[in-house]
Design a protein around this motif. Sequence first.
Motif: not given
Length: 143
Positions: A113-114, A128-132, A140-143
């Motif tokens: 997810v990140g 990212c954790i909030r998304c997870a 997902d968080t694609r940083s």
Amino acid sequence: MLHDAHRRVWEAAVPKKTLIAIVDDDESMREAIKGLMRSLGFAAEAFSSADDFLIFPQLRSTACLVTDVHMPGMSGLDLHRRLVALGKRIPTVMITAYPDENIRAAGFAAGIVGYLTKPFSEKDLLDCIRCALKPGNNGDTRS
């Protein structure tokens, strides 16, 4: 550092005692993330290797996994894949000091997810954790 206003919003939005696992062979990074998670009210456990995490008695209770990509033995991506193969779908955020577009793409294809490149901000990690932790872990968080 998170500003107090951002911290209050974050703390209000996340269930307390949610278990976050951190797997990183870099002790300072592992302990820093563990400390941040605990300061926000999470239960947090840290492991120096994927093998150590795989024998963790509370593995099934883990709500989110933060893992380094490059570690001796099993990589973070291999750890995620192993968990999926074992039927343990733990939302995973991969972190790395050595960004690699192929590994990033393979991670997202495998369902992480990140993906964050070190050094990253607390805010980026928490996003990212909030998304997870979202129900279904669809984003997902694609940083």
